[in-house]
Design a protein around this motif. Structure first.
Motif, PDB file in Angstrom:
ATOM      1  N   GLY A  19       0.819  -1.204   0.000  1.00  0.00           N
ATOM      2  CA  GLY A  19       0.000   0.000   0.000  1.00  0.00           C
ATOM      3  C   GLY A  19       0.852   1.254   0.000  1.00  0.00           C
ATOM      4  O   GLY A  19       0.536   2.235  -0.669  1.00  0.00           O
ATOM      5  N   ALA A  20       1.951   1.221   0.747  1.00  0.00           N
ATOM      6  CA  ALA A  20       2.857   2.370   0.791  1.00  0.00           C
ATOM      7  C   ALA A  20       3.507   2.589  -0.563  1.00  0.00           C
ATOM      8  O   ALA A  20       3.651   3.728  -1.014  1.00  0.00           O
ATOM      9  CB  ALA A  20       3.914   2.170   1.876  1.00  0.00           C
ATOM     10  N   ALA A  21       3.862   1.510  -1.230  1.00  0.00           N
ATOM     11  CA  ALA A  21       4.483   1.627  -2.553  1.00  0.00           C
ATOM     12  C   ALA A  21       3.485   2.192  -3.564  1.00  0.00           C
ATOM     13  O   ALA A  21       3.838   3.047  -4.381  1.00  0.00           O
ATOM     14  CB  ALA A  21       5.000   0.261  -3.015  1.00  0.00           C
ATOM     15  N   ALA A  22       2.237   1.742  -3.491  1.00  0.00           N
ATOM     16  CA  ALA A  22       1.210   2.248  -4.397  1.00  0.00           C
ATOM     17  C   ALA A  22       0.935   3.720  -4.125  1.00  0.00           C
ATOM     18  O   ALA A  22       0.778   4.519  -5.055  1.00  0.00           O
ATOM     19  CB  ALA A  22      -0.090   1.438  -4.244  1.00  0.00           C
ATOM     20  N   TRP A  23       0.888   4.089  -2.856  1.00  0.00           N
ATOM     21  CA  TRP A  23       0.668   5.487  -2.486  1.00  0.00           C
ATOM     22  C   TRP A  23       1.810   6.353  -3.016  1.00  0.00           C
ATOM     23  O   TRP A  23       1.576   7.413  -3.575  1.00  0.00           O
ATOM     24  CB  TRP A  23       0.573   5.600  -0.959  1.00  0.00           C
ATOM     25  N   GLN A  24       3.030   5.871  -2.851  1.00  0.00           N
ATOM     26  CA  GLN A  24       4.193   6.626  -3.324  1.00  0.00           C
ATOM     27  C   GLN A  24       4.162   6.759  -4.851  1.00  0.00           C
ATOM     28  O   GLN A  24       4.477   7.820  -5.396  1.00  0.00           O
ATOM     29  CB  GLN A  24       5.479   5.951  -2.887  1.00  0.00           C
ATOM     30  N   GLN A  25       3.736   5.715  -5.547  1.00  0.00           N
ATOM     31  CA  GLN A  25       3.639   5.763  -7.003  1.00  0.00           C
ATOM     32  C   GLN A  25       2.609   6.791  -7.446  1.00  0.00           C
ATOM     33  O   GLN A  25       2.839   7.559  -8.377  1.00  0.00           O
ATOM     34  CB  GLN A  25       3.277   4.377  -7.567  1.00  0.00           C
ATOM     35  N   ARG A  26       1.448   6.825  -6.768  1.00  0.00           N
ATOM     36  CA  ARG A  26       0.425   7.827  -7.101  1.00  0.00           C
ATOM     37  C   ARG A  26       0.940   9.237  -6.836  1.00  0.00           C
ATOM     38  O   ARG A  26       0.680  10.155  -7.608  1.00  0.00           O
ATOM     39  CB  ARG A  26      -0.862   7.573  -6.313  1.00  0.00           C
ATOM     40  N   GLN A  27       1.679   9.396  -5.747  1.00  0.00           N
ATOM     41  CA  GLN A  27       2.246  10.703  -5.410  1.00  0.00           C
ATOM     42  C   GLN A  27       3.211  11.153  -6.510  1.00  0.00           C
ATOM     43  O   GLN A  27       3.163  12.302  -6.943  1.00  0.00           O
ATOM     44  CB  GLN A  27       2.968  10.604  -4.054  1.00  0.00           C
ATOM     45  N   GLN A  28       4.061  10.251  -6.965  1.00  0.00           N
ATOM     46  CA  GLN A  28       5.014  10.577  -8.029  1.00  0.00           C
ATOM     47  C   GLN A  28       4.290  10.884  -9.335  1.00  0.00           C
ATOM     48  O   GLN A  28       4.670  11.811 -10.059  1.00  0.00           O
ATOM     49  CB  GLN A  28       6.008   9.433  -8.221  1.00  0.00           C
ATOM     50  N   SER A  29       3.250  10.128  -9.643  1.00  0.00           N
ATOM     51  CA  SER A  29       2.479  10.368 -10.863  1.00  0.00           C
ATOM     52  C   SER A  29       1.798  11.724 -10.811  1.00  0.00           C
ATOM     53  O   SER A  29       1.766  12.450 -11.815  1.00  0.00           O
ATOM     54  CB  SER A  29       1.432   9.263 -11.063  1.00  0.00           C
ATOM     55  N   PHE A  30       1.268  12.083  -9.654  1.00  0.00           N
ATOM     56  CA  PHE A  30       0.618  13.384  -9.529  1.00  0.00           C
ATOM     57  C   PHE A  30       1.639  14.506  -9.690  1.00  0.00           C
ATOM     58  O   PHE A  30       1.376  15.514 -10.348  1.00  0.00           O
ATOM     59  CB  PHE A  30      -0.105  13.528  -8.189  1.00  0.00           C
ATOM     60  N   GLN A  31       2.809  14.335  -9.102  1.00  0.00           N
ATOM     61  CA  GLN A  31       3.850  15.355  -9.236  1.00  0.00           C
ATOM     62  C   GLN A  31       4.285  15.495 -10.692  1.00  0.00           C
ATOM     63  O   GLN A  31       4.511  16.610 -11.171  1.00  0.00           O
ATOM     64  CB  GLN A  31       5.037  15.025  -8.334  1.00  0.00           C
ATOM     65  N   ALA A  32       4.389  14.372 -11.401  1.00  0.00           N
ATOM     66  CA  ALA A  32       4.748  14.418 -12.818  1.00  0.00           C
ATOM     67  C   ALA A  32       3.653  15.129 -13.620  1.00  0.00           C
ATOM     68  O   ALA A  32       3.949  15.931 -14.514  1.00  0.00           O
ATOM     69  CB  ALA A  32       4.964  12.998 -13.355  1.00  0.00           C
ATOM     70  N   LEU A  33       2.394  14.852 -13.288  1.00  0.00           N
ATOM     71  CA  LEU A  33       1.269  15.509 -13.956  1.00  0.00           C
ATOM     72  C   LEU A  33       1.308  17.013 -13.699  1.00  0.00           C
ATOM     73  O   LEU A  33       1.195  17.817 -14.622  1.00  0.00           O
ATOM     74  CB  LEU A  33      -0.051  14.926 -13.443  1.00  0.00           C
ATOM     75  N   SER A  34       1.515  17.387 -12.471  1.00  0.00           N
ATOM     76  CA  SER A  34       1.568  18.795 -12.105  1.00  0.00           C
ATOM     77  C   SER A  34       2.710  19.510 -12.824  1.00  0.00           C
ATOM     78  O   SER A  34       2.531  20.595 -13.382  1.00  0.00           O
ATOM     79  CB  SER A  34       1.739  18.917 -10.588  1.00  0.00           C
ATOM     80  N   SER A  35       3.875  18.893 -12.839  1.00  0.00           N
ATOM     81  CA  SER A  35       5.037  19.488 -13.514  1.00  0.00           C
ATOM     82  C   SER A  35       4.796  19.633 -15.013  1.00  0.00           C
ATOM     83  O   SER A  35       5.132  20.664 -15.604  1.00  0.00           O
ATOM     84  CB  SER A  35       6.286  18.632 -13.284  1.00  0.00           C
ATOM     85  N   ALA A  36       4.213  18.605 -15.618  1.00  0.00           N
ATOM     86  CA  ALA A  36       3.943  18.653 -17.058  1.00  0.00           C
ATOM     87  C   ALA A  36       2.950  19.764 -17.391  1.00  0.00           C
ATOM     88  O   ALA A  36       3.128  20.491 -18.375  1.00  0.00           O
ATOM     89  CB  ALA A  36       3.412  17.300 -17.537  1.00  0.00           C
ATOM     90  N   ALA A  45       1.664  15.384 -19.754  1.00  0.00           N
ATOM     91  CA  ALA A  45       0.539  15.472 -18.824  1.00  0.00           C
ATOM     92  C   ALA A  45      -0.441  14.325 -19.062  1.00  0.00           C
ATOM     93  O   ALA A  45      -0.934  13.707 -18.112  1.00  0.00           O
ATOM     94  CB  ALA A  45      -0.162  16.816 -18.959  1.00  0.00           C
ATOM     95  N   LYS A  46      -0.719  14.018 -20.325  1.00  0.00           N
ATOM     96  CA  LYS A  46      -1.624  12.907 -20.645  1.00  0.00           C
ATOM     97  C   LYS A  46      -1.053  11.587 -20.136  1.00  0.00           C
ATOM     98  O   LYS A  46      -1.782  10.766 -19.567  1.00  0.00           O
ATOM     99  CB  LYS A  46      -1.851  12.821 -22.150  1.00  0.00           C
ATOM    100  N   ALA A  47       0.238  11.380 -20.352  1.00  0.00           N
ATOM    101  CA  ALA A  47       0.877  10.139 -19.909  1.00  0.00           C
ATOM    102  C   ALA A  47       0.852  10.034 -18.380  1.00  0.00           C
ATOM    103  O   ALA A  47       0.565   8.962 -17.826  1.00  0.00           O
ATOM    104  CB  ALA A  47       2.315  10.074 -20.419  1.00  0.00           C
ATOM    105  N   ALA A  48       1.123  11.131 -17.695  1.00  0.00           N
ATOM    106  CA  ALA A  48       1.122  11.128 -16.233  1.00  0.00           C
ATOM    107  C   ALA A  48      -0.293  10.897 -15.693  1.00  0.00           C
ATOM    108  O   ALA A  48      -0.483  10.175 -14.711  1.00  0.00           O
ATOM    109  CB  ALA A  48       1.695  12.437 -15.700  1.00  0.00           C
TER     110      ALA A  48
END
Length: 122
Positions: A19-36, A45-48
């Motif tokens: 669960g922690a790994a999945a949460w961390q992955q979602r956090q990283q994906s959101f940060q990538a989306l935000s940055s894009a 942004a679409k890929a993220a």
């Protein structure tokens, strides 16, 4: 009469780590989306977004009025401005100025005690 307290683990530690790994992955994906979105890169942004919402069981993602759904629709339409506005709405809606919205993508991080049981025997 004495009381005995014991705790039992029901495989929660392995689930918690997953669960922690999945949460961390979602956090990283959101940060990538935000940055894009901040840099104006629609393709990234679409890929993220796709990575962020892949396998999501979040009801907000499927509610057409939710900021997350609006963000997805804007990305699908290629409307960078609307996508940026939806991201800002997500942040404002959740009372935050940065990072992932609390309920959409950043649930409380699981801990090693998640799923433990406490047995009180009198």
């Amino acid at each position: 009469m004495g009381m005995r307290i014991s705790s039992g683990m029901s495989g929660a530690q392995g689930v918690s780590q997953g669960g922690a790994a999945a949460w961390q992955q979602r956090q990283q994906s959101f940060q990538a989306l935000s940055s894009a979105l901040q840099s104006g890169n629609l393709d990234q942004a679409k890929a993220a977004y796709a990575k962020l919402t892949a396998g999501a069981s979040n009801p907000a993602a499927s509610t057409s009025n939710s900021p997350l759904a609006q963000l997805g629709k804007a990305l699908q339409a290629g409307d960078l401005g609307a996508a940026q506005q939806a991201l800002a709405s997500m942040r404002t809606h959740h009372g935050r100025t940065g990072g992932a919205p609390a309920s959409a993508t950043t649930p409380s991080a699981p801990t090693a005690t998640t799923g433990n049981s406490l047995n009180v025997i009198a």
